[in-house]
Design a protein around this motif. Structure first.
Motif, PDB file in Angstrom:
ATOM      1  N   SER A   1       0.803  -1.214   0.000  1.00 38.12           N
ATOM      2  CA  SER A   1       0.000   0.000   0.000  1.00 38.12           C
ATOM      3  C   SER A   1       0.841   1.271   0.000  1.00 38.12           C
ATOM      4  CB  SER A   1      -0.946   0.009   1.208  1.00 38.12           C
ATOM      5  OG  SER A   1      -0.238  -0.157   2.415  1.00 38.12           O
ATOM      6  N   ASP A   2       2.130   1.178   0.280  1.00 29.32           N
ATOM      7  CA  ASP A   2       2.999   2.357   0.180  1.00 29.32           C
ATOM      8  C   ASP A   2       3.782   2.374  -1.133  1.00 29.32           C
ATOM      9  OD1 ASP A   2       4.614   0.208   0.845  1.00 29.32           O
ATOM     10  OD2 ASP A   2       5.945   1.383   2.130  1.00 29.32           O
ATOM     11  N   ASP A   3       3.348   1.569  -2.103  1.00 25.22           N
ATOM     12  CA  ASP A   3       4.003   1.530  -3.418  1.00 25.22           C
ATOM     13  C   ASP A   3       3.920   2.902  -4.068  1.00 25.22           C
ATOM     14  OD1 ASP A   3       5.089   0.859  -5.835  1.00 25.22           O
ATOM     15  OD2 ASP A   3       3.749  -0.841  -6.219  1.00 25.22           O
ATOM     16  N   ARG A   4       5.053   3.406  -4.534  1.00 26.59           N
ATOM     17  CA  ARG A   4       5.113   4.731  -5.148  1.00 26.59           C
ATOM     18  C   ARG A   4       6.414   4.846  -5.916  1.00 26.59           C
ATOM     19  NH1 ARG A   4       6.397   4.450   0.048  1.00 26.59           N
ATOM     20  NH2 ARG A   4       8.087   5.700   0.963  1.00 26.59           N
TER      21      ARG A   4
ATOM     22  N   THR B   1       8.933   6.231  13.020  1.00 24.01           N
ATOM     23  CA  THR B   1       9.145   5.612  11.714  1.00 24.01           C
ATOM     24  C   THR B   1       8.388   6.362  10.626  1.00 24.01           C
ATOM     25  OG1 THR B   1       7.228   4.134  11.811  1.00 24.01           O
ATOM     26  CG2 THR B   1       9.275   3.335  12.804  1.00 24.01           C
ATOM     27  N   THR B   2       8.767   6.131   9.384  1.00 22.49           N
ATOM     28  CA  THR B   2       7.906   6.468   8.268  1.00 22.49           C
ATOM     29  C   THR B   2       6.772   5.443   8.232  1.00 22.49           C
ATOM     30  OG1 THR B   2       9.392   5.198   6.839  1.00 22.49           O
ATOM     31  CG2 THR B   2       9.691   7.590   6.897  1.00 22.49           C
ATOM     32  N   ASP B   3       5.877   5.558   7.264  1.00 27.01           N
ATOM     33  CA  ASP B   3       4.692   4.711   7.223  1.00 27.01           C
ATOM     34  C   ASP B   3       5.064   3.242   6.994  1.00 27.01           C
ATOM     35  OD1 ASP B   3       3.536   7.167   7.387  1.00 27.01           O
ATOM     36  OD2 ASP B   3       2.731   7.185   5.354  1.00 27.01           O
ATOM     37  N   VAL B   4       4.527   2.376   7.852  1.00 21.87           N
ATOM     38  CA  VAL B   4       4.756   0.932   7.754  1.00 21.87           C
ATOM     39  C   VAL B   4       3.441   0.277   7.343  1.00 21.87           C
ATOM     40  CG1 VAL B   4       5.428  -1.159   8.981  1.00 21.87           C
ATOM     41  CG2 VAL B   4       6.519   1.033   9.557  1.00 21.87           C
ATOM     42  N   PRO B   5       3.335  -0.280   6.126  1.00 27.05           N
ATOM     43  CA  PRO B   5       2.059  -0.842   5.666  1.00 27.05           C
ATOM     44  C   PRO B   5       1.599  -2.012   6.526  1.00 27.05           C
ATOM     45  CG  PRO B   5       3.603  -0.565   3.836  1.00 27.05           C
ATOM     46  CD  PRO B   5       4.381  -0.367   5.093  1.00 27.05           C
ATOM     47  N   VAL B   6       0.317  -2.000   6.844  1.00 29.50           N
ATOM     48  CA  VAL B   6      -0.266  -3.105   7.594  1.00 29.50           C
ATOM     49  C   VAL B   6      -0.213  -4.387   6.781  1.00 29.50           C
ATOM     50  CG1 VAL B   6      -2.427  -3.961   8.612  1.00 29.50           C
ATOM     51  CG2 VAL B   6      -1.734  -1.578   8.962  1.00 29.50           C
ATOM     52  N   ASP B   7      -0.297  -4.265   5.436  1.00 25.35           N
ATOM     53  CA  ASP B   7      -0.338  -5.450   4.586  1.00 25.35           C
ATOM     54  C   ASP B   7       1.035  -6.058   4.318  1.00 25.35           C
ATOM     55  OD1 ASP B   7       0.324  -3.165   3.090  1.00 25.35           O
ATOM     56  OD2 ASP B   7      -0.473  -3.981   1.229  1.00 25.35           O
ATOM     57  N   ARG B   8       2.088  -5.465   4.838  1.00 28.92           N
ATOM     58  CA  ARG B   8       3.418  -6.049   4.659  1.00 28.92           C
ATOM     59  C   ARG B   8       3.665  -7.041   5.785  1.00 28.92           C
ATOM     60  NH1 ARG B   8       7.606  -1.713   3.997  1.00 28.92           N
ATOM     61  NH2 ARG B   8       6.894  -1.740   1.835  1.00 28.92           N
ATOM     62  N   ASP B   9       3.672  -8.322   5.453  1.00 27.45           N
ATOM     63  CA  ASP B   9       3.761  -9.383   6.451  1.00 27.45           C
ATOM     64  C   ASP B   9       4.979  -9.186   7.356  1.00 27.45           C
ATOM     65  OD1 ASP B   9       1.531 -10.545   5.407  1.00 27.45           O
ATOM     66  OD2 ASP B   9       2.604 -12.047   4.218  1.00 27.45           O
TER      67      ASP B   9
ATOM     68  N   ILE C   1      -2.536   5.492   9.502  1.00 30.49           N
ATOM     69  CA  ILE C   1      -2.715   6.346   8.331  1.00 30.49           C
ATOM     70  C   ILE C   1      -3.489   5.573   7.275  1.00 30.49           C
ATOM     71  CG2 ILE C   1      -1.521   7.609   6.495  1.00 30.49           C
ATOM     72  CD1 ILE C   1       0.486   6.722   9.494  1.00 30.49           C
ATOM     73  N   THR C   2      -4.467   6.240   6.661  1.00 34.96           N
ATOM     74  CA  THR C   2      -5.221   5.645   5.558  1.00 34.96           C
ATOM     75  C   THR C   2      -4.588   6.038   4.233  1.00 34.96           C
ATOM     76  OG1 THR C   2      -7.270   5.772   6.848  1.00 34.96           O
ATOM     77  CG2 THR C   2      -7.491   5.456   4.474  1.00 34.96           C
ATOM     78  N   VAL C   3      -4.449   5.074   3.333  1.00 39.39           N
ATOM     79  CA  VAL C   3      -3.898   5.307   2.001  1.00 39.39           C
ATOM     80  C   VAL C   3      -5.021   5.170   0.986  1.00 39.39           C
ATOM     81  CG1 VAL C   3      -2.148   4.619   0.313  1.00 39.39           C
ATOM     82  CG2 VAL C   3      -1.712   4.303   2.765  1.00 39.39           C
TER      83      VAL C   3
END
Length: 310
Positions: free
Chosen positions: A55-58, A139-147, A164-166
């Motif tokens: 979800s933080d793909d950019r 930290t910077t944003d850590v995605p919940v979906d990253r195992d 944070i919502t993406v």
């Protein structure tokens, strides 16, 4: 150990920083004292591979890495740990020093190449930078979906600070009817007033907001959208690399829901005008205004903080 002082026309004389390497806490992990162009390319390449599909793909570029890790107001380089296997960078972790007025320093990473995972390299990189700094960290944003990413930090003694919502949206063709930062005078005062009024930023730190924004490699006056009658604004940042492009809605500071919706809608037209592939937003607030403008929630991230007592 030799120190090097960096000078440039914008920042003046910068603080002394260590040259090249400061030492190693384990095989292949060293602290690096300068962000050379080639190194930034390597750091960006690993970061791009690590965010892909989450979800933080950019888009990640060398210029983005350099501008985000460097202290905007002082020009001080980060505390940067780099792991190498021979000449190849296999992982990195960095702490951007706090700006004057900031309570915490910002942790980026650890970022570990897929081929180097499973041997404790991430823990080693994190330990190396944490041991090297004295500031409270976030930290910077850590995605919940990253195992395993969240568990990695909690096992290391970090605590959840925020969620944070993406969201993602599609550029919308249409007339770009917007006032931008290129159209107004007294821009510093406008931004500082908005920071105090809508974001609750302390007055002394609010005054440096525009300076800090300008230091981001993605910042352009033409993508800072304003609503002068209400003093509101939307900070949009265009980022491109060889494979992707986006318009990030980084800040939306608005007097009313109607103004927020108007600015977000204009940003989608701006995205079409700039010919980017997608619009992305990150928010700690209720995402309803973004959803009302056609954006969809694609994930959530957390930030973690390391208590001062550790």
């Amino acid at each position: 150990m030799n120190d090097i002082k960096h000078n440039d026309a914008h920042d003046g004389e910068r603080a002394a920083v260590p040259s090249a390497r400061l030492g190693s806490s384990g095989p292949g992990i060293d602290l690096v004292g300068d962000l050379e162009v080639d190194l930034c390319e390597e750091l960006a390449g690993i970061a791009q591979r690590c965010v892909a599909g989450y979800s933080d793909d950019r888009p990640v570029s060398a210029s983005l890495v350099r501008s985000r890790l460097t202290n905007a107001l002082t020009g001080a380089p980060p505390v940067l740990a780099v792991a190498r296997d021979g000449r190849e960078v296999t992982g990195w972790c960095a702490v951007r020093r706090p700006e004057p007025g900031e309570a915490r320093a910002r942790l980026w990473g650890p970022v570990v190449a897929p081929s180097a995972r499973g041997v404790g390299l991430g823990r080693g990189l994190l330990r190396r930078v944490v041991d090297a700094v004295e500031w409270p960290l976030v930290t910077t944003d850590v995605p919940v979906d990253r195992d395993g990413a969240g568990d990695f930090f909690t096992r290391s003694g970090w605590e959840v600070l925020d969620t944070i919502t993406v969201l993602h949206g599609t550029p919308a063709a249409g007339v770009l009817d917007a006032v931008t930062a290129a159209d107004v005078t007294e821009l510093e005062t406008y931004v500082a007033t908005a920071a105090r009024r809508f974001a609750g930023v302390e007055a002394s730190f609010a005054q440096s907001t525009l300076t800090r924004w300008r230091d981001d490699a993605r910042f352009r006056l033409e993508t800072l959208l304003l609503d002068p009658p209400t003093g509101s604004l939307l900070l949009a940042l265009v980022q491109r690399n060889d494979t992707a492009s986006e318009l990030l809605l980084a800040e939306v500071w608005a007097a009313t829901d109607d103004v927020r919706t108007r600015l977000i809608t204009r940003a989608h037209a701006l995205a079409a005008d700039r010919q980017v592939a997608t619009v992305r937003a990150v928010t700690r607030q209720d995402p309803a205004d973004f959803v009302a403008c056609g954006m969809r929630v694609t994930g959530r991230c957390r930030t973690f903080t390391l208590p001062r007592e550790r």
